[in-house]
Design an enzyme around this catalytic site. Structure first.
Site, short mmCIF file in Angstrom:
data_model
loop_
_atom_site.label_atom_id
_atom_site.label_comp_id
_atom_site.label_asym_id
_atom_site.label_seq_id
_atom_site.Cartn_x
_atom_site.Cartn_y
_atom_site.Cartn_z
N ARG A 145 0.76 -0.93 -0.15
CA ARG A 145 -0.06 -0.06 -0.21
C ARG A 145 0.96 1.25 0.04
O ARG A 145 0.80 2.15 0.02
CB ARG A 145 -1.10 0.57 0.78
N ASN A 187 2.28 -7.21 7.62
CA ASN A 187 2.51 -9.13 6.72
C ASN A 187 4.12 -8.88 6.96
O ASN A 187 4.30 -8.48 6.12
CB ASN A 187 1.74 -8.49 6.24
N GLU A 270 -6.89 -11.79 8.65
CA GLU A 270 -5.94 -12.33 7.50
C GLU A 270 -5.03 -12.53 6.97
O GLU A 270 -3.93 -13.14 6.22
CB GLU A 270 -5.69 -10.79 6.94
N ARG A 303 -1.76 -6.08 17.92
CA ARG A 303 -3.30 -5.44 16.62
C ARG A 303 -5.22 -5.93 16.93
O ARG A 303 -5.00 -7.39 16.80
CB ARG A 303 -2.84 -5.12 15.03
N ARG A 320 -18.45 -8.00 9.81
CA ARG A 320 -17.41 -7.46 9.97
C ARG A 320 -16.75 -6.57 10.99
O ARG A 320 -15.74 -6.37 11.88
CB ARG A 320 -16.39 -7.22 8.41
N ASP A 349 -12.44 -0.63 8.28
CA ASP A 349 -11.02 -0.78 7.32
C ASP A 349 -10.06 0.79 6.66
O ASP A 349 -9.91 0.77 5.20
CB ASP A 349 -10.54 -1.81 6.11
N GLU A 377 -4.55 4.02 0.94
CA GLU A 377 -5.10 3.26 0.44
C GLU A 377 -6.44 3.40 -0.23
O GLU A 377 -7.04 3.00 -1.10
CB GLU A 377 -4.88 1.95 1.48
N TRP A 513 -14.64 -10.96 1.45
CA TRP A 513 -14.26 -9.77 2.92
C TRP A 513 -14.99 -9.21 3.71
O TRP A 513 -15.14 -8.65 4.60
CB TRP A 513 -13.06 -8.90 1.81
C1 GCU Z 1 -5.35 -3.35 4.99
C2 GCU Z 1 -4.71 -3.45 3.64
C3 GCU Z 1 -3.96 -4.54 3.76
C4 GCU Z 1 -3.01 -4.94 5.28
C5 GCU Z 1 -4.47 -4.61 6.55
C6 GCU Z 1 -3.45 -4.59 7.60
O1 GCU Z 1 -6.67 -4.48 4.75
O2 GCU Z 1 -5.50 -3.46 2.41
O3 GCU Z 1 -2.67 -4.32 3.48
O4 GCU Z 1 -2.91 -5.19 5.35
O5 GCU Z 1 -5.46 -3.13 6.32
O6 GCU Z 1 -4.28 -3.39 8.52
O7 GCU Z 1 -3.28 -5.34 8.08
#
Ligand code: GCU
Length: 651
Positions: A145, A187, A270, A303, A320, A349, A377, A513
């Site tokens: 992003r 991530n 995720e 988080r 969600r 989000d 984003e 999602w």
């Molecule tokens: C959003 C984003 C992701 C990111 C996620 C997060 O979904 O699109 O790229 O990893 O937020 O905050 O962990």
């Protein structure tokens, strides 16, 4: 070799008022040396003098006995009576902030008189999370992003080692009031996981480069580190071997980086590993990491962005928006040590319009960080002008119970919008978002309009009024403009799947999602009421739970977030929902056309490279805004069959 950095922010002239004076700097320590070097440089440029004794015009003084309880590490007192201007701090970091305060004041720092006034940040941790990958990720690239070029830290698998640029970056951060950075993506992929262990020396180099400006580094770590890095057969947070592994890992990190800030963790989110995999709670998970950091005073930011990303779109009972509260509210009081629960400001989000996350009011015995997204984003990806100050300020001033979000928070984090782009943020005007985040994190009840004025004055010192007016005109209302041409009334997520740029009304409608709008021929929106919907509205304290519960009392801008209503539903504004959709999309595009016109008129007042970059992005913003308008309006005309009352062209 240091890369040449565009000096378009904190340009030399901004130091002129200070650099023309006689300035004394008293005290010792590495940050005091930074202050001294800045002052020496400014005086060298503009004819001032660094002096030891009176007379002087400005005294910047570190005194350990200068009211340490009142000033803390980062605070300072500033005063001016008949004599010189004085800045006093009891901690080195406070002196650095005091220096930038004087720079912000400009000539005002040297005229008039004022009483001693104490400035100190509302919270101790004000951090930018870089979602930077060390190795280029096949889908997300170098920076997840990221819309400002590559990473400042990493390039194709290696540390860039560009310490000159990092130092310049740390200086910018200090000027904004930001005091920490996370140097890798939440991530955490395979290569990046190793920053915690055998590649920690590369993190230490970054820490060395940013330390002179009081910026500390944090790492995003994988919850599965003991398994992926050390081959343990479990990452169970209650397993003794796992806890020992984390303790040893922390010990090695602190041996390399004595002032290391801590970890941020995205777990069970995720697809990331987490404590659920071992039948443990998130309090257990955070506890293992907090225990490892405790001997060194490090912080775990855990988080709260935990939800089911493999939901069946046919299942109307899963919501969600509810997930973070459902997971975390029951854990209040169970987070041990220095753990901060990091909560996105809205429940879904980072959409252009969301209600404030009810999680922020639901854990009175837990320390909380509010997470914002400076990287745009969902707000135009730094191709559109979208200054987020007013949105962030609304969140911070929002009251959950007796306290505002700004009061409830113990830390502020933002996803960084910075990269190796010569303008730092891709879109030069997106610098205003970085600056505003830092200033609001320092003082959450600050007036965002005043912060914008500061940014304008620091970026364009001595700007003629016409330029300041123009910048104000294109930035101040840009968030609302963006909202007008994109997804209406809080419904969100009508974006192209994957990269999230540009419109696709049904792009996520039948996806796993959990981001749906449920438009049909009769109406649109998500019923999140307690009476007939998912019950999300009931997660708020009064009066919000009551207000959000009914379409009659729900604020217009959030109506479709909380309710599914007919197209003919009349808003508080007096318009029907469908007419609001049409009108605001047309208005949004007109506002972009006007902003582009205003910008074009500033060509003679702005550095040509800057001006050209912004102009080029306005072309794209306008193209994209028209695309949004036409897709949204056509979609809703076709669904509803209700024509535009003003008979404008819809396709
Ligand atoms: C959003 C984003 C992701 C990111 C996620 C997060 O979904 O699109 O790229 O990893 O937020 O905050 O962990």
């Amino acid at each position: 070799m240091a890369t040449a950095v565009d000096p378009a922010w904190l340009p030399p002239q901004v130091w002129r008022p200070l650099g023309r004076r006689r300035v004394a700097v008293r005290g010792s320590g590495p940050l005091v040396e930074t202050v001294r070097a800045e002052v020496t440089d400014a005086c060298g440029r503009f004819g001032g003098e660094v002096v030891r004794e009176e007379p002087y015009d400005l005294l910047l003084e570190l005194r350990a006995d200068a009211a340490p309880d009142e000033l803390g590490d980062e605070g300072f007192a500033c005063a001016r009576d008949d004599g010189p201007t004085t800045v006093t701090a009891s901690g080195q970091h406070g002196l650095l902030h005091g220096l930038f305060h004087v720079v912000r004041l400009g000539e005002r720092a040297f005229s008039g008189r004022w009483e001693r006034r104490v400035h100190r940040p509302a919270v101790a941790l004000r951090v930018l999370d870089h979602w930077d990958n060390v190795a280029v990720h096949p889908v997300m690239g170098q920076v997840e992003r990221g819309y400002a070029g590559g990473s400042l830290f990493w390039r194709e698998g290696s540390a860039r080692g560009d310490t000159g640029r990092l130092r310049a970056y740390a200086r910018l951060l200090a000027a904004c009031g930001i005091n920490a950075i996370t140097v890798n993506n939440v991530n955490v992929h395979t290569v990046e996981a190793r920053l915690l262990t055998d590649r920690v020396a590369e993190v230490a180099e970054i820490a060395d480069a940013v330390r002179p400006y009081g910026v500390r580094v944090h790492l995003a770590v994988s919850f599965a580190s003991p398994v992926v890095l050390a081959g343990l057969d479990t990452a169970d947070p209650l397993d003794e071997g796992v806890r020992r592994w984390w303790a040893e890992a922390a010990e090695r990190v602190y041996a390399a980086i004595p002032d290391f800030g801590g970890f941020v963790v995205k777990a069970d989110s995720e697809g990331r590993p987490g404590p659920f995999g071992y039948g443990r709670s998130h309090a257990d998970g955070a506890g293992a990491l907090a225990a490892a950091l405790a001997p060194y005073g490090g912080t775990v930011r855990w988080r709260a962005f935990v939800y089911d990303h493999r939901q069946d779109w046919r299942d109307r009972s899963t919501d969600r928006a509810r997930a973070a509260y459902d997971h975390f509210a029951p854990l209040d009081g169970r987070f041990a040590g220095d753990t901060v629960l990091q909560v996105k400001h809205g429940p879904v989000d980072f959409q252009v319009r969301e209600p404030v996350s009810p999680v922020l009011g639901a854990l009175p015995r837990t320390r909380l960080a509010v997470e914002f997204q400076a990287t745009q984003e969902y707000t135009g990806q730094q191709r559109h002008v979208c200054w987020l100050g007013p949105m962030w300020s609304e969140v911070l001033r929002f009251r959950l119970g007796d306290e505002s979000v700004g009061d409830l928070a113990d830390a502020f984090a933002a996803v960084s919008n910075v990269g190796d782009d010569p303008h730092w943020t891709g879109h030069p005007l997106a610098q205003a978002n970085l600056y505003t985040f830092g200033r609001l994190a320092w003082q959450p009840d600050a007036d965002p309009a005043a912060v914008l004025e500061e940014w304008i004055a620091l970026t364009f010192p001595a700007a003629p009024e016409r330029l300041a007016d123009g910048l104000r005109a294109v930035l101040a209302g840009s968030w609302r403009t963006y909202e007008k041409y994109t997804a209406p009334l809080g419904v969100g997520f009508m974006v192209q799947p994957g990269h999230h740029y540009g419109p696709s009304v049904d792009g996520y409608e039948y996806s796993p999602w959990g981001t749906y709008h449920f438009a049909d021929r009769d109406g649109v929106g998500v019923d999140r009421s307690v009476a007939t919907g998912t019950g999300y509205a009931g997660q708020y304290p009064k009066p919000w739970s009551r207000l959000y519960e009914s379409p009659r009392t729900c604020p217009d801008e959030l109506l479709l977030f909380f309710h599914h209503v007919p197209y003919g539903h009349v808003l508080h504004s007096g318009k029907t929902v469908i007419q609001h959709i049409y009108d605001t999309r047309f208005e949004g595009v007109e506002e972009v056309e006007e902003a582009r016109r205003v910008w074009a008129g500033l060509a003679d007042l702005v550095d040509p490279a800057w001006h050209a970059r912004v102009s080029e992005r306005y072309e794209e913003q306008l193209r994209s805004a028209r695309e949004w308008r036409d897709q949204l309006n056509s979609y809703f005309l076709r669904k509803s069959g209700v024509p535009d009352a003003r008979g404008r062209r819809i396709h």
